[in-house]
Design an enzyme around this catalytic site. Structure first.
Site, PDB file in Angstrom:
ATOM      1  N   ASN A 119       0.839  -1.196   0.000  1.00  0.00           N
ATOM      2  CA  ASN A 119       0.000   0.000   0.000  1.00  0.00           C
ATOM      3  C   ASN A 119       0.879   1.254   0.000  1.00  0.00           C
ATOM      4  OD1 ASN A 119      -2.675   1.218   0.224  1.00  0.00           O
ATOM      5  ND2 ASN A 119      -2.105   1.750   2.315  1.00  0.00           N
ATOM      6  N   ILE A 128      -5.266   5.328  -7.380  1.00  0.00           N
ATOM      7  CA  ILE A 128      -5.424   4.044  -6.694  1.00  0.00           C
ATOM      8  C   ILE A 128      -5.483   4.432  -5.221  1.00  0.00           C
ATOM      9  CG2 ILE A 128      -4.396   1.805  -6.173  1.00  0.00           C
ATOM     10  CD1 ILE A 128      -3.050   1.874  -8.918  1.00  0.00           C
ATOM     11  N   PRO A 129      -6.670   4.400  -4.619  1.00  0.00           N
ATOM     12  CA  PRO A 129      -6.920   5.078  -3.342  1.00  0.00           C
ATOM     13  C   PRO A 129      -6.330   4.441  -2.084  1.00  0.00           C
ATOM     14  CG  PRO A 129      -8.863   3.897  -4.023  1.00  0.00           C
ATOM     15  CD  PRO A 129      -7.868   3.757  -5.148  1.00  0.00           C
ATOM     16  N   CYS A 130      -5.023   4.479  -1.961  1.00  0.00           N
ATOM     17  CA  CYS A 130      -4.348   3.931  -0.786  1.00  0.00           C
ATOM     18  C   CYS A 130      -4.679   4.733   0.473  1.00  0.00           C
ATOM     19  CB  CYS A 130      -2.841   3.866  -1.013  1.00  0.00           C
ATOM     20  SG  CYS A 130      -2.092   5.412  -1.539  1.00  0.00           S
ATOM     21  N   HIS A 131      -5.142   5.975   0.304  1.00  0.00           N
ATOM     22  CA  HIS A 131      -5.507   6.794   1.467  1.00  0.00           C
ATOM     23  C   HIS A 131      -6.738   6.249   2.184  1.00  0.00           C
ATOM     24  CE1 HIS A 131      -7.819   8.463  -1.927  1.00  0.00           C
ATOM     25  NE2 HIS A 131      -8.737   8.779  -1.029  1.00  0.00           N
TER      26      HIS A 131
END
Length: 162
Positions: A119, A128-131
């Site tokens: 991540n 790519i929503p790693c948050h």
């Protein structure tokens, strides 16, 4: 491979977009991360369709006009990292998953640390929503772009869910 880059202003600070003629490969705050991603040189000042589309869609996201990105993405990573990044794309807008949820999503429930590492290596933050990954306790946890940015992004999405 030829890479093109463009520095853009966002509400979270200046970011660098990197693309080939076909796809977006990176979105970072810190350009010094690019060599780690396998991007040693990128030409600035050359506009290509993926860069233009990425900049447009990112602006729409920050203005609250876009909840899903429709871009050709090509993050460079190991097969395991690719599986984690694919799972990240399944986290719904405005929602969060724990590292445990992410490990289950990649079919490896015991790999919470490994998915956390993958991540953190995501070369396409926001797209790519790693948050959207938080600790099982609900605590924010870390973020490669800084915790303040993670909180900003989570709050942006939460506010747009209302």
């Amino acid at each position: 491979m030829t890479y093109f880059k463009k520095r853009i202003a966002t509400p979270t600070g200046k970011m660098t977009l990197v693309a080939t003629a076909e796809s977006v490969c990176a979105l970072v705050w810190d350009e010094s991360e690019l060599p780690r991603m396998g991007i040693d040189k990128a030409k600035a000042g050359v506009d290509c369709a993926p860069l233009a589309a990425a900049e447009k869609q990112l602006g729409e996201y920050f203005r609250g006009e876009r909840k899903r990105f429709d871009l050709p993405l090509e993050p460079h990573g190991t097969p395991f990292q690719q599986s984690v990044w694919a799972a990240l794309r399944k986290i719904p807008f405005g929602k969060t998953w724990s590292y445990r949820d992410l490990a289950h999503a990649v079919g490896n429930p015991g790999a919470m640390r490994a998915v956390g590492t993958a991540n953190g290596r995501n070369p396409l933050c926001i797209f790519i929503p790693c948050h959207r990954v938080v600790r099982a306790s609900g605590e924010i946890g870390g973020y490669a772009g800084g915790v303040e940015r993670k909180i900003f992004l989570l709050n942006l999405e939460k506010d747009l869910q209302k």
